[in-house]
Design a protein around this motif. Structure first.
Motif: not given
Length: 92
Positions: A23-33
């Motif tokens: 939400p703060d735009g600082t990074k992207v995460i990978e969400i598995q499954d």
């Protein structure tokens, strides 16, 4: 199940890895499954509006600074919340 994109009846529930901007735009995460829908007709894989809302609400309500670059969907959804609910969601 009907595909939201091509309206074929060949859509099936599946799980998939997705990438989400915090939400703060600082990074992207990978969400598995992550719960997803895959259409055999048009080949698209997508998440339902409900799943998208659940992920966005959860990311808004937890301490995202503690998240690794990759996380399992169930682990993300079980992360302790700083608030009980999204008080900025006026759609309810």
């Amino acid at each position: 199940m009907i595909c939201q994109w091509c309206e074929s009846d060949t859509a099936r529930e599946t799980s998939n890895t997705v990438y989400w901007e915090l939400p703060d735009g600082t990074k992207v995460i990978e969400i598995q499954d992550t719960p997803s829908i895959h259409c055999l007709e048009c080949g698209i894989t997508y998440q339902t509006d409900n799943t998208v809302k659940e992920i966005e609400d959860q990311l808004f309500l937890i301490d995202c600074s503690k998240l690794e670059k990759s996380i399992m969907y169930e682990t993300l959804m079980a992360a302790p919340r700083l608030l009980k609910r999204n008080y900025f969601d006026f759609a309810k």
